[in-house]
Enzyme design. Structure first.
Site, mmCIF file in Angstrom:
data_model
loop_
_atom_site.group_PDB
_atom_site.id
_atom_site.type_symbol
_atom_site.label_atom_id
_atom_site.label_comp_id
_atom_site.label_asym_id
_atom_site.label_seq_id
_atom_site.Cartn_x
_atom_site.Cartn_y
_atom_site.Cartn_z
ATOM 1 N N LYS A 20 -5.374 8.986 36.525
ATOM 2 C CA LYS A 20 -6.322 8.138 35.794
ATOM 3 C C LYS A 20 -7.121 8.934 34.769
ATOM 4 O O LYS A 20 -7.523 8.418 33.737
ATOM 5 C CB LYS A 20 -7.286 7.452 36.762
ATOM 6 C CG LYS A 20 -6.634 6.365 37.616
ATOM 7 C CD LYS A 20 -7.659 5.727 38.543
ATOM 8 C CE LYS A 20 -7.031 4.840 39.598
ATOM 9 N NZ LYS A 20 -6.789 3.464 39.152
ATOM 10 N N LYS B 218 -0.036 -4.890 29.491
ATOM 11 C CA LYS B 218 0.562 -4.778 30.829
ATOM 12 C C LYS B 218 0.279 -6.030 31.647
ATOM 13 O O LYS B 218 -0.877 -6.425 31.799
ATOM 14 C CB LYS B 218 0.029 -3.538 31.539
ATOM 15 C CG LYS B 218 0.680 -3.312 32.893
ATOM 16 C CD LYS B 218 0.410 -1.934 33.425
ATOM 17 C CE LYS B 218 0.988 -1.768 34.820
ATOM 18 N NZ LYS B 218 0.730 -0.437 35.364
ATOM 19 N N ASN C 196 -4.697 -3.149 29.964
ATOM 20 C CA ASN C 196 -4.461 -3.603 31.326
ATOM 21 C C ASN C 196 -5.290 -4.853 31.587
ATOM 22 O O ASN C 196 -6.511 -4.768 31.741
ATOM 23 C CB ASN C 196 -4.815 -2.480 32.303
ATOM 24 C CG ASN C 196 -4.589 -2.885 33.746
ATOM 25 O OD1 ASN C 196 -4.055 -3.963 34.017
ATOM 26 N ND2 ASN C 196 -4.999 -2.037 34.666
ATOM 27 N N ALA D 107 0.796 3.943 35.088
ATOM 28 C CA ALA D 107 -0.665 4.129 35.108
ATOM 29 C C ALA D 107 -1.204 4.098 36.531
ATOM 30 O O ALA D 107 -0.621 3.494 37.421
ATOM 31 C CB ALA D 107 -1.325 3.022 34.294
ATOM 32 N N ASN E 172 -4.030 3.840 29.123
ATOM 33 C CA ASN E 172 -4.157 2.503 29.693
ATOM 34 C C ASN E 172 -5.647 2.179 29.842
ATOM 35 O O ASN E 172 -6.397 2.922 30.460
ATOM 36 C CB ASN E 172 -3.431 2.491 31.051
ATOM 37 C CG ASN E 172 -3.524 1.173 31.785
ATOM 38 O OD1 ASN E 172 -4.612 0.671 32.043
ATOM 39 N ND2 ASN E 172 -2.377 0.628 32.147
ATOM 40 N N ASN F 103 -7.711 -5.964 41.040
ATOM 41 C CA ASN F 103 -8.865 -5.415 41.758
ATOM 42 C C ASN F 103 -10.168 -5.411 40.972
ATOM 43 O O ASN F 103 -11.162 -4.856 41.412
ATOM 44 C CB ASN F 103 -8.538 -4.000 42.235
ATOM 45 C CG ASN F 103 -7.324 -3.997 43.158
ATOM 46 O OD1 ASN F 103 -7.237 -4.851 44.030
ATOM 47 N ND2 ASN F 103 -6.396 -3.096 42.937
ATOM 48 N N THR F 104 -10.147 -5.993 39.780
ATOM 49 C CA THR F 104 -11.383 -6.195 39.026
ATOM 50 C C THR F 104 -11.546 -7.699 38.890
ATOM 51 O O THR F 104 -10.706 -8.350 38.268
ATOM 52 C CB THR F 104 -11.296 -5.515 37.645
ATOM 53 O OG1 THR F 104 -11.221 -4.103 37.854
ATOM 54 C CG2 THR F 104 -12.499 -5.841 36.774
ATOM 55 N N GLY G 29 -9.885 -0.443 42.246
ATOM 56 C CA GLY G 29 -10.928 -1.070 41.427
ATOM 57 C C GLY G 29 -11.381 -0.223 40.256
ATOM 58 O O GLY G 29 -12.568 -0.178 39.927
ATOM 59 N N PHE G 30 -10.422 0.424 39.602
ATOM 60 C CA PHE G 30 -10.712 1.209 38.383
ATOM 61 C C PHE G 30 -11.792 2.267 38.607
ATOM 62 O O PHE G 30 -12.816 2.301 37.911
ATOM 63 C CB PHE G 30 -11.159 0.318 37.218
ATOM 64 C CG PHE G 30 -10.098 -0.594 36.655
ATOM 65 C CD1 PHE G 30 -8.764 -0.440 36.976
ATOM 66 C CD2 PHE G 30 -10.448 -1.607 35.761
ATOM 67 C CE1 PHE G 30 -7.788 -1.275 36.433
ATOM 68 C CE2 PHE G 30 -9.488 -2.455 35.218
ATOM 69 C CZ PHE G 30 -8.168 -2.282 35.557
ATOM 70 N N GLY H 282 8.403 -1.453 41.649
ATOM 71 C CA GLY H 282 9.432 -1.360 42.688
ATOM 72 C C GLY H 282 10.646 -0.530 42.322
ATOM 73 O O GLY H 282 11.634 -0.536 43.058
ATOM 74 N N THR I 43 5.942 -4.646 35.686
ATOM 75 C CA THR I 43 4.730 -5.331 36.057
ATOM 76 C C THR I 43 3.715 -4.399 36.719
ATOM 77 O O THR I 43 4.056 -3.307 37.146
ATOM 78 C CB THR I 43 4.993 -6.464 37.097
ATOM 79 O OG1 THR I 43 5.345 -5.883 38.360
ATOM 80 C CG2 THR I 43 6.109 -7.380 36.655
ATOM 81 N N ASN I 44 2.520 -4.950 36.888
ATOM 82 C CA ASN I 44 1.481 -4.338 37.712
ATOM 83 C C ASN I 44 1.754 -4.702 39.192
ATOM 84 O O ASN I 44 2.825 -5.222 39.514
ATOM 85 C CB ASN I 44 0.108 -4.870 37.250
ATOM 86 C CG ASN I 44 -0.982 -3.833 37.431
ATOM 87 O OD1 ASN I 44 -1.090 -3.215 38.480
ATOM 88 N ND2 ASN I 44 -1.800 -3.643 36.411
ATOM 89 N N THR I 45 0.805 -4.465 40.067
ATOM 90 C CA THR I 45 0.978 -4.765 41.497
ATOM 91 C C THR I 45 0.884 -6.277 41.739
ATOM 92 O O THR I 45 0.351 -7.018 40.921
ATOM 93 C CB THR I 45 -0.122 -4.069 42.325
ATOM 94 O OG1 THR I 45 -1.403 -4.485 41.841
ATOM 95 C CG2 THR I 45 -0.022 -2.561 42.210
ATOM 96 N N ASN J 69 -3.270 -1.152 47.326
ATOM 97 C CA ASN J 69 -4.479 -0.510 46.779
ATOM 98 C C ASN J 69 -5.450 -1.532 46.232
ATOM 99 O O ASN J 69 -5.071 -2.566 45.697
ATOM 100 C CB ASN J 69 -4.098 0.543 45.721
ATOM 101 C CG ASN J 69 -4.173 0.017 44.307
ATOM 102 O OD1 ASN J 69 -5.252 -0.038 43.702
ATOM 103 N ND2 ASN J 69 -3.031 -0.407 43.767
ATOM 104 N N SER K 91 -4.692 -5.873 36.528
ATOM 105 C CA SER K 91 -5.091 -5.332 37.825
ATOM 106 C C SER K 91 -5.716 -6.451 38.638
ATOM 107 O O SER K 91 -6.547 -7.199 38.131
ATOM 108 C CB SER K 91 -6.109 -4.206 37.662
ATOM 109 O OG SER K 91 -6.703 -3.951 38.924
#
Ligand SMILES: Cc1cc2nc3c(=O)[nH]c(=O)nc-3n(C[C@H](O)[C@H](O)[C@H](O)COP(=O)(O)O)c2cc1C
Length: 342
Positions: free
Chosen positions: A66, A214, A172, A62, A139, A177-178, A114-115, A298, A242-244, A111, A175
């Site tokens: 987007k 996720k 999700n 994802a 997602n 970033n939210t 922020g969606f 990764g 995983t996510n970041t 990154n 993230s």
């Protein structure tokens, strides 16, 4: 000829988001070609997971597409599935720019997008014309201004629009970033979220459609165990890990100082590999085969992906490695997985 390898010096001289937009502009032109090649995957790569027939375990993670604008291209490049999104219920611009940074020498991306999302209505409308034969996951996330306590309403609103157009849905909650989003991973918050989403799935008559969750790589081992129990008990279909990561410790000095200087955001790509694998192994041990796990984080080669599958993952997704190596990587991964030569 590898077109991406030829374009990469130009793309990498541009600001990353400008390069992204240019690549998508080109991609949209390619998608309008009437006879895009359709790769035939060898039978050895096929697998049925979550009741879906995946032509290959390799999918696009994802965050790259987007808005589901390039699905025919991803299919033509050889992905077996594409996770579109994160889609938020209402449109939102995401964080101020700059919000995307690449560090090619380390295969690293930072990154804090922020969606940025066109919103579920627009994306759902686009999905109505999705190509046949490609597995598409949706997602979902919440809008930034929605208070944490009302997050379920946002996921439900996005679900109602997106779920009828996709093969599986991924929630999700990971993230970075939210603000506050990752708090939804806490078992007390996660349980009502999952139960609520399974209710809306039932209401819509989509009981057979897989619902996945996720997860972030920044969870403590005991938290992972608790999350696994909540997920299994609630009755969702699978996990993506995983996510970041927020952990700057995955980057060695002297690069770390430069990464830290860029400010907030999640890290992905090669430096995330070991951490994501450790988290996945813990989840797999805790799952004991009760749910399938989609590996992400990764992964950059056939060897990495075979490693994740050997650990027990059912499928694998890539993002950052595709940016650095280009679409030829997809073919290289498939060849490596078939030949088992790394
Ligand atoms: C620029 C960028 C944007 C992303 N956006 C999303 C997103 O919207 N939703 C999501 O679940 N993951 C998002 N991700 C995370 C990826 O899906 C993936 O989990 C992460 O990058 C680790 O995989 P990788 O190391 O192969 O990149 C994003 C990653 C990047 C680099």
């Amino acid at each position: 000829m590898d077109l991406y390898a030829a374009l990469r010096p130009l793309l990498f001289r541009l600001d990353p988001e400008t390069a992204h937009n240019l690549a998508f502009w080109l991609g949209e032109r390619v998608c309008s070609w009437p006879h895009l090649p359709q790769p035939q995957h060898p039978d050895a790569l096929r697998r049925t997971i979550l009741g879906l027939d995946f032509p290959t375990p390799l999918g696009l993670a994802a965050g790259l597409d987007k808005g589901a604008t390039l699905l025919p291209l991803w299919q033509s490049l050889g992905f077996g599935h594409v996770e579109i999104g994160t889609v938020t219920p209402r449109p939102q611009p995401g964080n101020p720019k700059p919000r995307l940074f690449r560090f090619p020498e380390a295969g690293l991306i930072l990154n804090r997008m922020g969606f940025n999302s066109e919103g579920a209505e627009v994306v759902a409308a686009r999905l109505r014309n999705r190509p046949a034969g490609l597995i598409v996951g949706g997602n979902l996330g919440k809008n930034k201004e929605t208070p944490e306590a009302q997050a379920l309403d946002d996921y439900r609103a996005a679900y109602r629009l997106i779920a009828p157009q996709v093969d599986y849905v991924a929630l999700n909650v990971s993230s970075p970033n939210t603000p506050g989003l990752r708090n939804l991973q806490a078992p007390e918050a996660l349980k009502p979220l999952l139960v609520g989403m399974l209710e809306v799935r039932k209401e819509m008559g989509l009981e057979r459609q897989p619902l996945l969750l996720k997860l972030a790589p920044d969870l403590a081992p005991e938290d992972l165990d608790a999350i696994v129990e909540v997920a299994v008990t609630a009755g969702i279909s699978g996990l993506i890990a995983t996510n970041t990561t927020l952990d700057r410790g995955v980057v060695a000095e002297p690069l770390r100082t430069r990464v830290v200087a860029k400010g907030a955001g999640g890290l992905s790509g090669a430096p995330l590999k070991a951490k994501a694998r450790e988290v996945r192994r813990r989840i797999l041990a805790s799952l004991r085969g009760r749910l399938p796990l989609v590996a992400c984080g990764g992964l950059g080669s056939a060897e990495d992906i075979q490693g994740a599958l050997d650990d027990g993952a059912a499928l694998a997704q890539i993002y950052s490695a595709l940016i650095f190596e280009g679409p030829a990587l997809i073919t290289r991964i498939h060849q490596g997985l078939v030949a088992k030569e790394f």
